[in-house]
Design a protein around this motif. Structure first.
Motif, PDB file in Angstrom:
ATOM      1  N   VAL A  79       0.861  -1.187   0.000  1.00  0.00           N
ATOM      2  CA  VAL A  79       0.000   0.000   0.000  1.00  0.00           C
ATOM      3  C   VAL A  79       0.895   1.233   0.000  1.00  0.00           C
ATOM      4  O   VAL A  79       1.897   1.268   0.716  1.00  0.00           O
ATOM      5  N   THR A  80       0.512   2.223  -0.800  1.00  0.00           N
ATOM      6  CA  THR A  80       1.231   3.496  -0.802  1.00  0.00           C
ATOM      7  C   THR A  80       0.262   4.619  -0.474  1.00  0.00           C
ATOM      8  O   THR A  80      -0.784   4.752  -1.124  1.00  0.00           O
ATOM      9  N   ILE A  81       0.613   5.405   0.531  1.00  0.00           N
ATOM     10  CA  ILE A  81      -0.161   6.602   0.866  1.00  0.00           C
ATOM     11  C   ILE A  81       0.507   7.775   0.167  1.00  0.00           C
ATOM     12  O   ILE A  81       1.695   8.034   0.369  1.00  0.00           O
ATOM     13  N   VAL A  82      -0.266   8.493  -0.650  1.00  0.00           N
ATOM     14  CA  VAL A  82       0.240   9.649  -1.386  1.00  0.00           C
ATOM     15  C   VAL A  82      -0.337  10.906  -0.734  1.00  0.00           C
ATOM     16  O   VAL A  82      -1.513  11.223  -0.898  1.00  0.00           O
ATOM     17  N   SER A  83       0.482  11.600   0.031  1.00  0.00           N
ATOM     18  CA  SER A  83       0.062  12.827   0.713  1.00  0.00           C
ATOM     19  C   SER A  83       1.034  13.934   0.336  1.00  0.00           C
ATOM     20  O   SER A  83       1.824  14.409   1.148  1.00  0.00           O
ATOM     21  N   THR A  84       0.959  14.333  -0.906  1.00  0.00           N
ATOM     22  CA  THR A  84       1.890  15.269  -1.516  1.00  0.00           C
ATOM     23  C   THR A  84       1.085  16.354  -2.231  1.00  0.00           C
ATOM     24  O   THR A  84      -0.137  16.283  -2.280  1.00  0.00           O
ATOM     25  N   PRO A  85       1.730  17.379  -2.799  1.00  0.00           N
ATOM     26  CA  PRO A  85       0.973  18.405  -3.515  1.00  0.00           C
ATOM     27  C   PRO A  85       0.070  17.820  -4.600  1.00  0.00           C
ATOM     28  O   PRO A  85       0.400  16.799  -5.224  1.00  0.00           O
ATOM     29  N   ILE A  86      -1.055  18.498  -4.844  1.00  0.00           N
ATOM     30  CA  ILE A  86      -2.107  17.963  -5.718  1.00  0.00           C
ATOM     31  C   ILE A  86      -1.559  17.554  -7.080  1.00  0.00           C
ATOM     32  O   ILE A  86      -1.894  16.472  -7.596  1.00  0.00           O
ATOM     33  N   HIS A  87      -0.720  18.387  -7.672  1.00  0.00           N
ATOM     34  CA  HIS A  87      -0.269  18.114  -9.035  1.00  0.00           C
ATOM     35  C   HIS A  87       0.691  16.936  -9.116  1.00  0.00           C
ATOM     36  O   HIS A  87       1.003  16.475 -10.228  1.00  0.00           O
ATOM     37  N   THR A  88       1.149  16.414  -7.972  1.00  0.00           N
ATOM     38  CA  THR A  88       2.026  15.246  -7.973  1.00  0.00           C
ATOM     39  C   THR A  88       1.269  13.944  -7.717  1.00  0.00           C
ATOM     40  O   THR A  88       1.859  12.866  -7.780  1.00  0.00           O
ATOM     41  N   HIS A  89      -0.032  14.019  -7.413  1.00  0.00           N
ATOM     42  CA  HIS A  89      -0.778  12.812  -7.059  1.00  0.00           C
ATOM     43  C   HIS A  89      -0.733  11.765  -8.176  1.00  0.00           C
ATOM     44  O   HIS A  89      -0.436  10.590  -7.932  1.00  0.00           O
ATOM     45  N   LEU A  90      -1.094  12.168  -9.396  1.00  0.00           N
ATOM     46  CA  LEU A  90      -1.156  11.186 -10.480  1.00  0.00           C
ATOM     47  C   LEU A  90       0.219  10.608 -10.811  1.00  0.00           C
ATOM     48  O   LEU A  90       0.346   9.375 -10.909  1.00  0.00           O
ATOM     49  N   VAL A 120      -8.494   6.191 -12.559  1.00  0.00           N
ATOM     50  CA  VAL A 120      -9.501   5.134 -12.407  1.00  0.00           C
ATOM     51  C   VAL A 120      -9.183   3.963 -13.331  1.00  0.00           C
ATOM     52  O   VAL A 120      -9.174   2.792 -12.915  1.00  0.00           O
ATOM     53  N   ALA A 121      -8.898   4.264 -14.594  1.00  0.00           N
ATOM     54  CA  ALA A 121      -8.628   3.210 -15.568  1.00  0.00           C
ATOM     55  C   ALA A 121      -7.340   2.459 -15.250  1.00  0.00           C
ATOM     56  O   ALA A 121      -7.295   1.219 -15.348  1.00  0.00           O
ATOM     57  N   GLU A 122      -6.306   3.184 -14.852  1.00  0.00           N
ATOM     58  CA  GLU A 122      -5.011   2.544 -14.615  1.00  0.00           C
ATOM     59  C   GLU A 122      -5.019   1.696 -13.351  1.00  0.00           C
ATOM     60  O   GLU A 122      -4.387   0.635 -13.305  1.00  0.00           O
ATOM     61  N   ALA A 123      -5.740   2.145 -12.313  1.00  0.00           N
ATOM     62  CA  ALA A 123      -5.846   1.322 -11.105  1.00  0.00           C
ATOM     63  C   ALA A 123      -6.615   0.044 -11.400  1.00  0.00           C
ATOM     64  O   ALA A 123      -6.239  -1.048 -10.936  1.00  0.00           O
ATOM     65  N   ALA A 124      -7.693   0.156 -12.187  1.00  0.00           N
ATOM     66  CA  ALA A 124      -8.469  -1.032 -12.543  1.00  0.00           C
ATOM     67  C   ALA A 124      -7.631  -1.992 -13.380  1.00  0.00           C
ATOM     68  O   ALA A 124      -7.656  -3.216 -13.154  1.00  0.00           O
ATOM     69  N   ALA A 125      -6.880  -1.456 -14.346  1.00  0.00           N
ATOM     70  CA  ALA A 125      -6.049  -2.317 -15.191  1.00  0.00           C
ATOM     71  C   ALA A 125      -4.973  -3.025 -14.380  1.00  0.00           C
ATOM     72  O   ALA A 125      -4.598  -4.170 -14.692  1.00  0.00           O
ATOM     73  N   ALA A 126      -4.495  -2.373 -13.330  1.00  0.00           N
ATOM     74  CA  ALA A 126      -3.462  -2.970 -12.479  1.00  0.00           C
ATOM     75  C   ALA A 126      -4.051  -3.920 -11.444  1.00  0.00           C
ATOM     76  O   ALA A 126      -3.297  -4.613 -10.743  1.00  0.00           O
ATOM     77  N   GLY A 127      -5.379  -3.942 -11.331  1.00  0.00           N
ATOM     78  CA  GLY A 127      -6.009  -4.800 -10.323  1.00  0.00           C
ATOM     79  C   GLY A 127      -5.765  -4.317  -8.913  1.00  0.00           C
ATOM     80  O   GLY A 127      -5.717  -5.124  -7.972  1.00  0.00           O
ATOM     81  N   ARG A 128      -5.648  -3.000  -8.738  1.00  0.00           N
ATOM     82  CA  ARG A 128      -5.379  -2.433  -7.430  1.00  0.00           C
ATOM     83  C   ARG A 128      -6.507  -1.493  -7.016  1.00  0.00           C
ATOM     84  O   ARG A 128      -7.194  -0.906  -7.861  1.00  0.00           O
ATOM     85  N   VAL A 129      -6.708  -1.359  -5.722  1.00  0.00           N
ATOM     86  CA  VAL A 129      -7.763  -0.491  -5.214  1.00  0.00           C
ATOM     87  C   VAL A 129      -7.163   0.847  -4.791  1.00  0.00           C
ATOM     88  O   VAL A 129      -5.958   0.952  -4.517  1.00  0.00           O
ATOM     89  N   CYS A 130      -8.039   1.850  -4.746  1.00  0.00           N
ATOM     90  CA  CYS A 130      -7.593   3.182  -4.357  1.00  0.00           C
ATOM     91  C   CYS A 130      -8.610   3.805  -3.417  1.00  0.00           C
ATOM     92  O   CYS A 130      -9.784   3.972  -3.777  1.00  0.00           O
TER      93      CYS A 130
END
Length: 387
Positions: A79-90, A120-130
């Protein structure tokens, strides 16, 4: 769950709200439900936080790096928690997905609707939840309010109003290059009162209203700035979903801070939810007083429970953020906020404030109106608001 079987969690961003995530991660790690896989931030963690990490079983070996990509490549967390500036999230979410990780991304999840759909598409393709960091989605009071609305306990809902009046100093907008910006180096940031500090307000109102993930959301905006360098610090938005108006009116330039409220206007009842304190009050159609159950479920705990048993639903899944993203995208397309004239502003202990802003945003929520549809208490701003 044995310690070895516990999910390994990496945290990207340990300062600002990242410190809240770090405290939450250390709390869950202390129970043995997760292991800390590593931390990444250009600035090292505070010494006390680092000491707590090192005190965990195996904590002496937890890598603490400046570079998120290097950390993800080295530890490949569950699991990775991303708590960084908005433009770095993706970009960071993509790196985490490439490392085989599930995601917990702070709100707003991305800086544009295009980025959101890609994630949404990339998480689904990777089989990972967000999971997304709309912490109020774990509120028991919010869930109770949503059930009351869905059950018709206040009659037909005429509309939902939200008002918020907070205090922010100039330093809030000078703390980082991206703060209060619409873009940075050509990339969308979309950081404003509506999309960041008060993002919970809109997302929570949409959740109370029971708006479907794939709903069409029309957005009207009136966005202004006093302290912010580019985006809004005082704004009103009206979201319309299947004829239901949801008005969100907020300011970061109030003389005093007060808890924001979601007001459900039913034809035969009324609910008021302070989503930051999990306080629900009101009356139902039969005259019964309403009070909400206290407390909330932490989203990291919920994510861990979901990974152990997929029958446990995520409280803030990425797809459920789609209605909110219609607001963010409208703000992005609207561009820089309009400056309010100096005559509308007074100095309070050296801080620029809008003296009657709290009353105005409350009136918007009560009347389901935008600023320009009322008589703004900022005399010199009336022309600007009507323009």
């Amino acid at each position: 769950m044995t310690v070895d079987a516990a999910p390994r969690v990496a945290l990207l961003g340990v300062h600002g709200f990242g410190r809240v995530h770090l405290d939450g991660l250390l709390r869950v790690a202390g129970t043995g439900a997760v292991r800390v896989a590593g931390l990444a931030d250009p600035r090292p963690p505070d010494p006390d936080a680092l000491e707590r990490v090192r005190a965990l079983p195996g904590g002496a070996d937890v890598p603490v790096l400046a570079d998120a990509a290097e950390l993800l490549d080295r530890v490949r967390p569950d699991v990775t928690i991303v708590s960084t500036p908005i433009h770095t999230h993706l970009p960071l979410a993509r790196l985490a997905l490439a490392a085989g990780s599930h995601l917990y991304v702070e709100k707003p999840p991305t800086a544009s609707m295009e980025q959101f759909r890609a994630l949404v598409a990339e998480a689904a393709a990777a089989g990972r939840v967000c999971q997304v960091g709309f912490q109020s989605f774990g509120s028991h009071a919010l869930a109770h309010a949503a059930r009351l609305v869905a059950d018709g306990a206040v009659g037909r809902v005429r509309g939902i109003g939200v008002h918020g009046a907070w205090v922010r100093e100039r330093s809030y907008f000078t703390r980082a290059a991206w703060a209060g910006r619409m873009e940075l180096d050509g990339a969308p940031v979309t950081d404003g009162a509506l999309t960041n500090p008060f993002a919970h307000a809109t997302a929570s109102a949409l959740r109370v209203a029971g708006v479907a993930d794939d709903a069409e959301v029309a957005v009207e905006l009136e966005r202004y700035r006093v302290l912010s360098p580019e985006s809004d610090d005082t704004a009103a938005a009206r979201l319309t979903v299947d004829g239901l108006p949801i008005v969100v009116a907020v300011t970061l330039c109030a003389p005093d801070q007060s808890p924001p409220r979601i007001v459900v206007h039913g034809e035969r009842g009324r609910l008021e939810l302070e989503y930051t304190t999990d306080t629900l009050t009101g009356r139902t159609a039969d005259g019964a007083e309403v009070s909400g159950p206290p407390g909330r479920a932490p989203l990291l705990d919920n994510l861990v429970a979901h990974l152990a048993d997929p029958a446990v639903p995520l409280l803030a899944p990425l797809a459920a953020c789609a209605p909110f993203m219609h607001l963010l995208e409208a703000v992005r397309r609207d561009g820089p906020a309009r400056p309010l004239p100096a005559e509308a502003v007074v100095l309070l202990d050296g801080r620029p404030v809008l003296p009657d802003a709290a009353a105005l945003v409350r009136d918007c929520a009560e009347n389901l109106s935008l600023f320009s549809e009322l008589d703004p208490p900022w005399p010199a701003a009336r022309g600007a608001l009507a323009g």
